[in-house]
Write a protein that holds these residues in place. Structure first.
Motif, PDB file in Angstrom:
ATOM      1  N   PRO A  26       0.817  -1.206   0.000  1.00  0.00           N
ATOM      2  CA  PRO A  26       0.000   0.000   0.000  1.00  0.00           C
ATOM      3  C   PRO A  26       0.857   1.266   0.000  1.00  0.00           C
ATOM      4  O   PRO A  26       1.926   1.309   0.586  1.00  0.00           O
ATOM      5  CB  PRO A  26      -0.811  -0.128   1.295  1.00  0.00           C
ATOM      6  CG  PRO A  26       0.014  -1.008   2.174  1.00  0.00           C
ATOM      7  CD  PRO A  26       0.685  -1.973   1.241  1.00  0.00           C
ATOM      8  N   TYR A  27       0.373   2.290  -0.675  1.00  0.00           N
ATOM      9  CA  TYR A  27       1.082   3.568  -0.764  1.00  0.00           C
ATOM     10  C   TYR A  27       0.986   4.295   0.573  1.00  0.00           C
ATOM     11  O   TYR A  27      -0.078   4.349   1.192  1.00  0.00           O
ATOM     12  CB  TYR A  27       0.464   4.412  -1.874  1.00  0.00           C
ATOM     13  CG  TYR A  27       0.996   5.822  -1.919  1.00  0.00           C
ATOM     14  CD1 TYR A  27       2.226   6.104  -2.494  1.00  0.00           C
ATOM     15  CD2 TYR A  27       0.260   6.877  -1.364  1.00  0.00           C
ATOM     16  CE1 TYR A  27       2.720   7.398  -2.527  1.00  0.00           C
ATOM     17  CE2 TYR A  27       0.739   8.173  -1.391  1.00  0.00           C
ATOM     18  CZ  TYR A  27       1.975   8.429  -1.981  1.00  0.00           C
ATOM     19  OH  TYR A  27       2.455   9.708  -2.015  1.00  0.00           O
ATOM     20  N   LEU A  28       2.116   4.865   1.012  1.00  0.00           N
ATOM     21  CA  LEU A  28       2.139   5.617   2.256  1.00  0.00           C
ATOM     22  C   LEU A  28       2.070   7.109   1.942  1.00  0.00           C
ATOM     23  O   LEU A  28       2.918   7.630   1.210  1.00  0.00           O
ATOM     24  CB  LEU A  28       3.401   5.321   3.062  1.00  0.00           C
ATOM     25  CG  LEU A  28       3.607   3.882   3.527  1.00  0.00           C
ATOM     26  CD1 LEU A  28       4.818   3.798   4.448  1.00  0.00           C
ATOM     27  CD2 LEU A  28       2.374   3.343   4.225  1.00  0.00           C
ATOM     28  N   SER A  29       1.095   7.764   2.501  1.00  0.00           N
ATOM     29  CA  SER A  29       0.952   9.205   2.312  1.00  0.00           C
ATOM     30  C   SER A  29       2.086   9.935   3.027  1.00  0.00           C
ATOM     31  O   SER A  29       2.821   9.352   3.821  1.00  0.00           O
ATOM     32  CB  SER A  29      -0.393   9.675   2.867  1.00  0.00           C
ATOM     33  OG  SER A  29      -0.408   9.534   4.281  1.00  0.00           O
ATOM     34  N   ARG A  30       2.217  11.231   2.734  1.00  0.00           N
ATOM     35  CA  ARG A  30       3.259  12.020   3.376  1.00  0.00           C
ATOM     36  C   ARG A  30       3.099  12.004   4.898  1.00  0.00           C
ATOM     37  O   ARG A  30       4.082  11.931   5.632  1.00  0.00           O
ATOM     38  CB  ARG A  30       3.206  13.457   2.856  1.00  0.00           C
ATOM     39  CG  ARG A  30       4.340  14.350   3.379  1.00  0.00           C
ATOM     40  CD  ARG A  30       4.226  15.741   2.796  1.00  0.00           C
ATOM     41  NE  ARG A  30       4.374  15.719   1.365  1.00  0.00           N
ATOM     42  CZ  ARG A  30       5.548  15.770   0.730  1.00  0.00           C
ATOM     43  NH1 ARG A  30       6.665  15.830   1.433  1.00  0.00           N
ATOM     44  NH2 ARG A  30       5.603  15.764  -0.582  1.00  0.00           N
ATOM     45  N   LYS A  31       1.854  12.059   5.364  1.00  0.00           N
ATOM     46  CA  LYS A  31       1.610  12.053   6.810  1.00  0.00           C
ATOM     47  C   LYS A  31       2.035  10.727   7.435  1.00  0.00           C
ATOM     48  O   LYS A  31       2.715  10.703   8.471  1.00  0.00           O
ATOM     49  CB  LYS A  31       0.134  12.311   7.100  1.00  0.00           C
ATOM     50  CG  LYS A  31      -0.205  12.259   8.583  1.00  0.00           C
ATOM     51  CD  LYS A  31      -1.693  12.475   8.829  1.00  0.00           C
ATOM     52  CE  LYS A  31      -2.012  12.356  10.327  1.00  0.00           C
ATOM     53  NZ  LYS A  31      -3.464  12.542  10.590  1.00  0.00           N
ATOM     54  N   TRP A  92      -8.861  -2.969  12.511  1.00  0.00           N
ATOM     55  CA  TRP A  92      -7.676  -3.793  12.759  1.00  0.00           C
ATOM     56  C   TRP A  92      -7.908  -5.200  12.208  1.00  0.00           C
ATOM     57  O   TRP A  92      -8.973  -5.801  12.412  1.00  0.00           O
ATOM     58  CB  TRP A  92      -7.394  -3.904  14.257  1.00  0.00           C
ATOM     59  CG  TRP A  92      -6.716  -2.716  14.854  1.00  0.00           C
ATOM     60  CD1 TRP A  92      -6.978  -1.410  14.607  1.00  0.00           C
ATOM     61  CD2 TRP A  92      -5.680  -2.736  15.831  1.00  0.00           C
ATOM     62  NE1 TRP A  92      -6.166  -0.604  15.361  1.00  0.00           N
ATOM     63  CE2 TRP A  92      -5.355  -1.390  16.128  1.00  0.00           C
ATOM     64  CE3 TRP A  92      -4.983  -3.740  16.496  1.00  0.00           C
ATOM     65  CZ2 TRP A  92      -4.375  -1.033  17.044  1.00  0.00           C
ATOM     66  CZ3 TRP A  92      -4.015  -3.398  17.414  1.00  0.00           C
ATOM     67  CH2 TRP A  92      -3.707  -2.050  17.682  1.00  0.00           C
ATOM     68  N   ASP A  93      -6.896  -5.712  11.546  1.00  0.00           N
ATOM     69  CA  ASP A  93      -6.927  -7.113  11.140  1.00  0.00           C
ATOM     70  C   ASP A  93      -6.798  -7.962  12.406  1.00  0.00           C
ATOM     71  O   ASP A  93      -6.095  -7.604  13.337  1.00  0.00           O
ATOM     72  CB  ASP A  93      -5.753  -7.385  10.196  1.00  0.00           C
ATOM     73  CG  ASP A  93      -5.826  -8.769   9.553  1.00  0.00           C
ATOM     74  OD1 ASP A  93      -5.753  -9.767  10.312  1.00  0.00           O
ATOM     75  OD2 ASP A  93      -5.942  -8.846   8.326  1.00  0.00           O
ATOM     76  N   GLU A  94      -7.487  -9.096  12.446  1.00  0.00           N
ATOM     77  CA  GLU A  94      -7.422  -9.958  13.629  1.00  0.00           C
ATOM     78  C   GLU A  94      -5.991 -10.391  13.935  1.00  0.00           C
ATOM     79  O   GLU A  94      -5.618 -10.568  15.094  1.00  0.00           O
ATOM     80  CB  GLU A  94      -8.305 -11.192  13.433  1.00  0.00           C
ATOM     81  CG  GLU A  94      -9.796 -10.881  13.426  1.00  0.00           C
ATOM     82  CD  GLU A  94     -10.636 -12.138  13.471  1.00  0.00           C
ATOM     83  OE1 GLU A  94     -10.235 -13.094  14.152  1.00  0.00           O
ATOM     84  OE2 GLU A  94     -11.704 -12.151  12.833  1.00  0.00           O
ATOM     85  N   ASN A 185      -3.700  -4.329   2.029  1.00  0.00           N
ATOM     86  CA  ASN A 185      -4.475  -3.195   1.544  1.00  0.00           C
ATOM     87  C   ASN A 185      -4.595  -2.044   2.529  1.00  0.00           C
ATOM     88  O   ASN A 185      -5.424  -1.157   2.341  1.00  0.00           O
ATOM     89  CB  ASN A 185      -5.887  -3.671   1.158  1.00  0.00           C
ATOM     90  CG  ASN A 185      -5.858  -4.757   0.110  1.00  0.00           C
ATOM     91  OD1 ASN A 185      -5.126  -4.646  -0.874  1.00  0.00           O
ATOM     92  ND2 ASN A 185      -6.643  -5.802   0.319  1.00  0.00           N
ATOM     93  N   SER A 186      -3.801  -2.044   3.589  1.00  0.00           N
ATOM     94  CA  SER A 186      -3.910  -0.996   4.599  1.00  0.00           C
ATOM     95  C   SER A 186      -2.573  -0.281   4.781  1.00  0.00           C
ATOM     96  O   SER A 186      -1.616  -0.869   5.290  1.00  0.00           O
ATOM     97  CB  SER A 186      -4.369  -1.586   5.943  1.00  0.00           C
ATOM     98  OG  SER A 186      -4.302  -0.609   6.958  1.00  0.00           O
ATOM     99  N   ALA A 187      -2.512   0.978   4.365  1.00  0.00           N
ATOM    100  CA  ALA A 187      -1.290   1.765   4.552  1.00  0.00           C
ATOM    101  C   ALA A 187      -1.039   1.999   6.035  1.00  0.00           C
ATOM    102  O   ALA A 187       0.097   1.919   6.512  1.00  0.00           O
ATOM    103  CB  ALA A 187      -1.416   3.091   3.807  1.00  0.00           C
ATOM    104  N   LYS A 188      -2.095   2.279   6.783  1.00  0.00           N
ATOM    105  CA  LYS A 188      -1.949   2.489   8.229  1.00  0.00           C
ATOM    106  C   LYS A 188      -1.497   1.200   8.909  1.00  0.00           C
ATOM    107  O   LYS A 188      -0.686   1.222   9.832  1.00  0.00           O
ATOM    108  CB  LYS A 188      -3.272   2.965   8.831  1.00  0.00           C
ATOM    109  CG  LYS A 188      -3.670   4.385   8.430  1.00  0.00           C
ATOM    110  CD  LYS A 188      -4.934   4.810   9.138  1.00  0.00           C
ATOM    111  CE  LYS A 188      -5.307   6.244   8.795  1.00  0.00           C
ATOM    112  NZ  LYS A 188      -6.539   6.675   9.505  1.00  0.00           N
ATOM    113  N   GLY A 189      -2.034   0.097   8.436  1.00  0.00           N
ATOM    114  CA  GLY A 189      -1.637  -1.189   8.993  1.00  0.00           C
ATOM    115  C   GLY A 189      -0.169  -1.483   8.736  1.00  0.00           C
ATOM    116  O   GLY A 189       0.525  -2.041   9.588  1.00  0.00           O
ATOM    117  N   LYS A 190       0.324  -1.087   7.570  1.00  0.00           N
ATOM    118  CA  LYS A 190       1.734  -1.299   7.253  1.00  0.00           C
ATOM    119  C   LYS A 190       2.619  -0.499   8.201  1.00  0.00           C
ATOM    120  O   LYS A 190       3.642  -1.007   8.691  1.00  0.00           O
ATOM    121  CB  LYS A 190       1.999  -0.872   5.815  1.00  0.00           C
ATOM    122  CG  LYS A 190       3.445  -1.081   5.373  1.00  0.00           C
ATOM    123  CD  LYS A 190       3.643  -0.678   3.925  1.00  0.00           C
ATOM    124  CE  LYS A 190       5.099  -0.890   3.491  1.00  0.00           C
ATOM    125  NZ  LYS A 190       5.321  -0.492   2.085  1.00  0.00           N
TER     126      LYS A 190
END
Length: 353
Positions: A26-31, A92-94, A185-190
């Protein structure tokens, strides 16, 4: 685990920030990129700070206190990062939840083991105080009692704590689960999983050092390998090589303890032992007086160091417990939402353990 090769010096001191822009995953935003880079930069600085210039500081109670404070700061950082990510528990993924909860319960067990060992060492201080009290007298009977207290102290300190020995099993479990769950599929998760990996590595390393120090066995040490793609990898490798190498050198042969302050007290005790072996007043009064004074000073330093380290372990326990309770609380709230399945299912599984 084999010791890794020294990583190449990165162009950026804390790693290449543009590496996060890789098209893979997944792409990571600047934030998000900024959050992760700041977390890793802080972790790298913290690990570098733990690597002392003077090797004599290694396994001193003051260094161990600093290591525990470092862990507290890192776990506070991951809790803050979770808040900054604004990632609802329902998203959150389990697997992520399982990782977090498994880490926390294992760390609580390790904290309890360390606390039990610090309590045991403090009990040894009571025997030491009894010894010093008897040495203040000049009649024969107190010297006989002092010899008995001295022998009791030596037996107590050289005994083994089964709870510390069992830490190896817990640490092995953490090592086995150290690899990150796949994030598709989760940038935040990454970002979350990458940061949690850093937390796990520092935590396992520090806890293995504590286990080696308390048990007096270099077999408790773990040589974790970290890929150089992480901004803190070089700092960690330098710290691990320095600390583990020095501890292995220290623990060559039979030693009562690896703790510097405890070893100093043990040296004083061994010096006093032949002076009161017969239970009579020592012939060399001045040398005896100096030895008692030296033992009292070293005993006080040990006592103060143990108290501070105990507070540090207690603080770490509370941080881990608070983070775990906060997640479980959020899972309970999520589980009441009939439209959300993950929170309810995971909470049910956790509470049924």
């Amino acid at each position: 685990m084999s010791r890794p090769q020294e990583p190449h010096q990165p162009f950026f001191h804390f790693g290449n920030p543009f590496r996060r822009l890789s098209p893979k995953g997944p792409y990571l935003s600047r934030k998000l990129l900024s959050l992760l880079n700041n977390f890793e930069k802080t972790l790298a600085e913290r690990l570098e700070k733990l690597n002392p210039n003077d090797k004599e500081e290694i396994l001193s109670l003051s260094w161990m206190k600093s290591a525990m404070e470092s862990l507290c700061e890192t776990h506070n950082d991951i809790n803050a990062l979770i808040t900054d990510l604004d990632l609802p528990v329902s998203d959150w993924d389990e697997k992520w939840i399982d990782v977090y909860l498994d880490i926390s319960v294992n760390l609580l067990d390790i904290c309890n083991a360390f606390s039990s060992e610090l309590s045991r060492l403090n009990q040894g201080n009571l025997l030491l105080q009894c010894l010093l009290h008897n040495l203040e007298s000049t009649c024969a009977k107190p010297f006989i009692r002092a010899r008995s207290s001295l022998d009791s102290w030596s037996r107590h300190i050289s005994s083994k704590n089964s709870r510390v020995e069992n830490c190896c099993t817990i640490l092995d479990k953490l090592v086995e689960s150290i690899d990150l769950p796949k994030v598709k599929n989760s940038a935040k998760g990454k970002v979350l999983m990458s940061a949690m990996y850093g937390v796990k590595v520092e935590t396992i390393f520090v806890c293995s050092v504590f286990a080696a120090a308390f048990s007096g066995s270099p077999q408790k040490l773990l040589d974790l390998e970290v890929a150089d793609k992480y901004a803190w990898a070089q700092a960690f490798t330098g710290l691990r090589t320095s600390i583990n190498g020095e501890i292995r050198n220290m623990l060559v042969g039979e030693r009562v303890t690896a703790l510097k302050e405890l070893e100093a007290v043990d040296t004083s005790v061994k010096k006093l032992h032949p002076m009161i072996q017969d239970g009579d007043e020592p012939v060399e009064a001045e040398a005896f007086k100096n030895s008692v004074s030296d033992l009292a000073m070293r005993g006080e330093k040990l006592s103060q160091g143990l108290d501070l380290l105990t507070k540090g372990v207690d603080s770490f326990f509370q941080i881990v417990l608070t983070g775990r309770d906060a997640l479980l609380s959020n899972l309970r709230l999520t589980g009441t939402d009939s439209d959300t399945k993950v929170g309810g299912n995971v909470l049910e599984r956790v509470l049924s353990r």
